[in-house]
Design a protein around this motif. Structure first.
Motif, PDB file in Angstrom:
ATOM      1  N   HIS A  83       1.507   3.232  -1.553  1.00  0.00           N
ATOM      2  CA  HIS A  83       1.712   3.666  -2.945  1.00  0.00           C
ATOM      3  C   HIS A  83       0.395   4.168  -3.547  1.00  0.00           C
ATOM      4  O   HIS A  83       0.359   5.204  -4.229  1.00  0.00           O
ATOM      5  CB  HIS A  83       2.264   2.497  -3.760  1.00  0.00           C
ATOM      6  N   SER A 118      -6.732   1.846  -1.521  1.00  0.00           N
ATOM      7  CA  SER A 118      -5.763   1.624  -0.451  1.00  0.00           C
ATOM      8  C   SER A 118      -6.439   1.007   0.762  1.00  0.00           C
ATOM      9  O   SER A 118      -5.951   0.027   1.342  1.00  0.00           O
ATOM     10  CB  SER A 118      -5.098   2.948  -0.077  1.00  0.00           C
ATOM     11  N   GLN A 156       2.107  -1.367  -0.728  1.00  0.00           N
ATOM     12  CA  GLN A 156       1.203  -1.200  -1.873  1.00  0.00           C
ATOM     13  C   GLN A 156       0.093  -0.204  -1.538  1.00  0.00           C
ATOM     14  O   GLN A 156      -0.259   0.652  -2.362  1.00  0.00           O
ATOM     15  CB  GLN A 156       0.597  -2.549  -2.257  1.00  0.00           C
ATOM     16  N   ALA A 213      10.769  -1.899  -3.295  1.00  0.00           N
ATOM     17  CA  ALA A 213       9.493  -1.189  -3.188  1.00  0.00           C
ATOM     18  C   ALA A 213       9.381  -0.490  -1.850  1.00  0.00           C
ATOM     19  O   ALA A 213       8.941   0.666  -1.763  1.00  0.00           O
ATOM     20  CB  ALA A 213       8.326  -2.165  -3.374  1.00  0.00           C
ATOM     21  N   ASP A 220       5.854  -6.485 -11.139  1.00  0.00           N
ATOM     22  CA  ASP A 220       4.526  -6.077 -10.722  1.00  0.00           C
ATOM     23  C   ASP A 220       4.203  -6.683  -9.366  1.00  0.00           C
ATOM     24  O   ASP A 220       4.605  -7.804  -9.055  1.00  0.00           O
ATOM     25  CB  ASP A 220       3.497  -6.538 -11.758  1.00  0.00           C
ATOM     26  N   ALA A 221       3.477  -5.924  -8.539  1.00  0.00           N
ATOM     27  CA  ALA A 221       3.158  -6.386  -7.182  1.00  0.00           C
ATOM     28  C   ALA A 221       2.459  -7.740  -7.191  1.00  0.00           C
ATOM     29  O   ALA A 221       2.707  -8.584  -6.322  1.00  0.00           O
ATOM     30  CB  ALA A 221       2.289  -5.351  -6.478  1.00  0.00           C
TER      31      ALA A 221
END
Length: 395
Positions: A217, A227, A214, A178, A194-195
């Motif tokens: 992203h 975010s 994350q 990632a 998945d995170a």
């Protein structure tokens, strides 16, 4: 008695508003008082000698199963103690990787390459993937694109190699994969868990950096408020104790707030990142993120720390040249590569519908200078209007 706001105090002492608020809450600024929900500081208050946290914490959270995965990112230390912490590590591969991290994050990619190349095929998954990630990004900065591609492919091959993996190994590979993809603005690998599956299993330092990834992203998906929510939560939950993740989290917040046209909040986070980074010279992240910070480095860092700004810009040119050679061919997004950093910053804001007056006020330059930079950018890119600029700007 006259009082200053937390913002005025932060500007006077050249620190972040967040730090002033924390010092007030901890009772470390004599005479500070709370008025409603805001703090007020006596105008003659004396700046505390040590603005850092009171006690040093090294590895607040220890998890032996992740001991070799990006060990410096996963270490808590006071700003200014980075090298001291590394020297205290036992001699061996883990310390070698930590030194490579330090050299990369302080803008010395050649040293980082030398320190990681012997671990690219190491049997230890944590050491191998850590080495590959550092090696890839370091080679981007020195223009060795074929070596960077090799390391990135090694990461991909490792992720695809074995479907019968423990959750621990999957978490390691997910973290590295990632990080490698998102920071290059590439699509996430399809095999990636998945995170929510792998981030909770990471120790705090790695978890904090994974949350930055994350948040980055989500930024790329234009989900700025989401975010920011991740960033603020990570910082509240202890990420501030881990300098490298904290720097990157704050820089991501700058990106989000500039996208929301809230430069005051962006400045708070930039100064928070700078306060953490400067004592150990951990300036690489500022150069990496330059194009996404919306002229904030020119507006805040350049006037106060001109020599540091020059070094950051040198990192920007070196890193971005390699970054584009990976990003552009793989995404088909032709991010501009022949603009000066100032032209790019002004063009980026212009492409985001900032007026010339807004850009001028933000970057502390005249409207005519803004017009000149935007005009030069459009001329170099052979476009006729601001709308067309967007396809050459970072997302």
């Amino acid at each position: 008695m006259e009082y200053m706001t937390a913002r005025e105090t932060a500007k006077k002492w050249n620190v972040s508003v967040r730090l002033i608020q924390r010092l007030c809450a901890e009772g470390r600024i004599e005479g500070a008082r709370k008025s409603g929900v805001v703090w007020e500081v006596p105008s003659d208050a004396v700046r505390p000698k040590d603005l850092r946290i009171k006690r040093e914490v090294e590895m607040i959270y220890r998890n032996p199963s992740f001991s070799n995965l990006m060990p410096l990112i996963n270490t808590a230390f006071l700003p200014g103690r980075c090298l001291e912490v590394i020297h205290r590590m036992k001699k061996g591969p883990k310390r070698d990787i930590a030194f490579a991290e330090y050299h990369y994050f302080s803008g010395h990619p050649k040293e980082a390459v030398r320190e990681t190349e012997n671990y690219l095929t190491c049997r230890d998954t944590e050491l191998r993937l850590s080495a590959c990630l550092i090696y890839a990004y370091s080679n981007l900065s020195i223009g060795e694109i074929h070596r960077a591609r090799y390391a990135l492919e090694e990461i991909r091959k490792t992720l695809r190699a074995d479907t019968e993996k423990t959750s621990h190994v999957r978490s390691i590979e997910a973290f590295i994969s990632a990080t490698a993809a998102v920071l290059l603005h590439l699509p996430l690998p399809e095999e990636l868990p998945d995170a929510q599956e792998f981030i909770p299993s990471l120790p705090l330092g790695l978890r904090a950096f994974a949350l930055y990834v994350q948040a980055h992203h989500l930024y790329l998906k234009k989900k700025y408020e989401c975010s920011i929510g991740i960033i603020e939560s990570a910082l509240i939950m202890g990420a501030e104790h881990y300098p490298i993740p904290a720097i990157y989290l704050h820089l991501a917040a700058v990106m989000d707030y500039m996208s929301l046209k809230q430069p005051d909040k962006a400045e708070e986070h930039l100064l928070a990142a700078w306060q953490i980074a400067r004592p150990d010279d951990l300036i690489e992240g500022f150069g990496e993120h330059h194009g996404l910070l919306g002229g904030m480095l020119e507006a805040v860092i350049k006037p106060r720390w001109p020599e540091d700004f020059k070094r950051i810009i040198a990192i920007t040119y070196e890193f971005s040249a390699g970054w584009r050679k990976i990003h552009n061919p793989e995404t088909g997004h032709n991010v501009a590569d022949d603009l000066t950093t100032t032209e790019f910053a002004t063009a980026m804001l212009a492409a985001r519908n900032w007026t010339n007056g807004e850009i001028a006020e933000h970057m502390n330059i005249s409207v005519n200078t803004v017009k000149h930079h935007v005009s030069q950018a459009m001329k170099k890119l052979q476009v006729e209007n601001r709308k067309e600029l967007k396809k050459y700007m970072l997302e």
